[in-house]
Scaffold this active site. Structure first.
Site, PDB file in Angstrom:
ATOM      1  CG  HIS A 121     -12.467  -1.867   7.998  1.00 20.97           C
ATOM      2  ND1 HIS A 121     -13.036  -1.782   6.749  1.00 20.97           N
ATOM      3  CD2 HIS A 121     -12.962  -1.011   8.829  1.00 20.97           C
ATOM      4  CE1 HIS A 121     -14.144  -1.115   6.815  1.00 20.97           C
ATOM      5  NE2 HIS A 121     -14.265  -0.629   8.217  1.00 20.97           N
ATOM      6  CG  HIS A 167     -14.861  -0.111  11.853  1.00 18.17           C
ATOM      7  ND1 HIS A 167     -14.364   1.034  11.167  1.00 18.17           N
ATOM      8  CD2 HIS A 167     -14.035   0.368  13.062  1.00 18.17           C
ATOM      9  CE1 HIS A 167     -13.559   2.013  11.679  1.00 18.17           C
ATOM     10  NE2 HIS A 167     -13.482   1.500  12.841  1.00 18.17           N
ATOM     11  CG  ASP A 212     -19.926  -1.459   8.958  1.00 14.34           C
ATOM     12  OD1 ASP A 212     -18.824  -1.145   9.873  1.00 14.34           O
ATOM     13  OD2 ASP A 212     -19.998  -0.673   8.080  1.00 14.34           O
ATOM     14  CG  HIS A 213     -16.596  -3.307   6.632  1.00 19.41           C
ATOM     15  ND1 HIS A 213     -16.978  -3.136   5.347  1.00 19.41           N
ATOM     16  CD2 HIS A 213     -17.030  -2.072   7.321  1.00 19.41           C
ATOM     17  CE1 HIS A 213     -17.215  -1.759   5.018  1.00 19.41           C
ATOM     18  NE2 HIS A 213     -17.517  -1.353   6.421  1.00 19.41           N
ATOM     19  CG  HIS A 229     -11.451   3.245   7.704  1.00 19.94           C
ATOM     20  ND1 HIS A 229     -12.297   4.581   7.510  1.00 19.94           N
ATOM     21  CD2 HIS A 229     -12.048   2.663   8.316  1.00 19.94           C
ATOM     22  CE1 HIS A 229     -13.423   4.148   7.884  1.00 19.94           C
ATOM     23  NE2 HIS A 229     -13.258   2.968   8.660  1.00 19.94           N
ATOM     24  CG  ASP A 248     -15.719   1.580   5.753  1.00 15.67           C
ATOM     25  OD1 ASP A 248     -16.073   1.371   4.720  1.00 15.67           O
ATOM     26  OD2 ASP A 248     -16.262   1.692   7.004  1.00 15.67           O
ATOM     27  CG  HIS A 284     -20.285   1.467   3.241  1.00 18.08           C
ATOM     28  ND1 HIS A 284     -20.030   2.724   3.941  1.00 18.08           N
ATOM     29  CD2 HIS A 284     -19.771   0.374   3.987  1.00 18.08           C
ATOM     30  CE1 HIS A 284     -19.476   2.466   5.085  1.00 18.08           C
ATOM     31  NE2 HIS A 284     -19.481   1.090   5.244  1.00 18.08           N
TER      32      HIS A 284
END
Length: 317
Positions: free
Chosen positions: A63, A65, A67-68, A143, A211, A269
């Site tokens: 996805h 976000h 941090d990914h 999510h 997530d 994570h």
């Protein structure tokens, strides 16, 4: 020599810490390299881990976000700079295509044509892996933004049983003929089948779940895998917070592994809200419900896949 292992390039959640980089996981599989969720700093972490851009054959984003995915620009530009010649497939949620395009072309560089985009949509989608020795599917998760988990599967194979071959006089070139055609005529004139002289060799399976709240997709991805790489952002005491933000606890990850018959559970994570001395609690909570192997990862860990499952030989015929 073929290698099947997981290189952990980062293991933090939204905020990196002094000890943990943003996400990044390189699954190496017989000459293929699946780079999952390259977060900020992934390119440098790969250098520390002894991995190169040329090792990457897939980029899989769960996805969008930060941090990914904030490591995507550096990885793409490194692929271009190093002159990677083989195709690199990029899987990501189709709804996030505008974010992918911004990341893919985040700055000026001499572009590469080897990146092949594979947008993912729907509840479940099989990705075209060509002649790779595995299949790859994406499954919708739960999510606040559209997110997917991934599952890699190797087809089942066969293991030849030397004693059965010897009993039937099948040796030398006849063994290869038996493997290729499923039956062969033995020197004494008998027809010998592959089923008589082999046993099924279960293919290895790996699932990557980031997530998400608990949902059907989590269980489907984890079912029967040899290795489950899964987020455990929170401890069980913060389960309500985990649900609110669309995450899992360590105990929930353990229950998923138990219910799915997972062999090796890999926890990652971790939220920055917890102190370093709390780390063992993540493992403890998962291990309280899951009796298999549990790894609580740190950056630059290398985790080999478990040995193959051993199938029982068929009864002699």
């Amino acid at each position: 020599m073929s290698v099947r292992d997981l290189l952990v390039l980062g293991s933090a959640s939204a905020v990196p810490t002094k000890a943990r980089n943003h996400n990044g996981y390189l699954l190496r599989w017989d000459g293929h390299g699946l780079l999952f969720d390259p977060g900020e700093g992934t390119q440098r972490q790969m250098a520390h881990a002894g991995a190169a851009a040329n090792d990457v054959t897939w980029i899989c984003v769960t996805h969008f976000h930060g941090d990914h995915c904030l490591g995507v620009p550096g990885i793409v530009q490194r692929i271009a700079r190093d002159g990677v010649a083989h195709p690199v497939d990029a899987a990501f949620p189709a709804s996030g295509l505008p974010y992918w395009e911004r990341l893919r072309h985040a700055s000026v560089f001499r572009d590469t044509e080897v990146i092949r985009e594979r947008p993912v949509s729907g509840e479940w989608m099989a990705l075209d892996t060509g002649d790779a020795p595995f299949s790859l599917v994406a499954r919708r998760l739960s999510h606040p933004v559209e997110a997917y988990g991934y599952r890699l599967e190797e087809p089942d194979g066969v293991t030849m049983l030397p004693e059965r071959l010897a009993e039937r006089g099948v040796r030398g070139p006849l063994v290869r003929e038996l493997q290729e055609h499923g039956r062969v005529t033995a020197p004494d004139g008998r027809t010998v089948t592959l089923e008589e002289c082999s046993t099924r060799r279960p293919g290895q399976k790996v699932a990557f779940v980031m997530d998400t709240r608990l949902c059907d997709g989590v269980g489907e991805l984890a079912d029967g895998v040899d290795m489950l790489i899964i987020e455990s952002t929170f401890l069980d005491e913060d389960a309500a917070l985990a649900a609110e933000y669309g995450h899992l606890t360590a105990g929930q990850a353990g229950r998923v592994a138990k219910e799915g018959g997972v062999r090796h559970l890999v926890l990652t994570h971790f939220s920055e809200r917890y102190r370093p001395e709390d780390e063992h609690r993540f493992r403890d909570e998962a291990a309280a419900v899951f009796g298999g192997e549990v790894s609580l990862v740190h950056d630059l860990d290398r985790i080999p896949l478990p040995p193959r499952r051993v199938a029982k030989p068929r009864p002699p015929q």
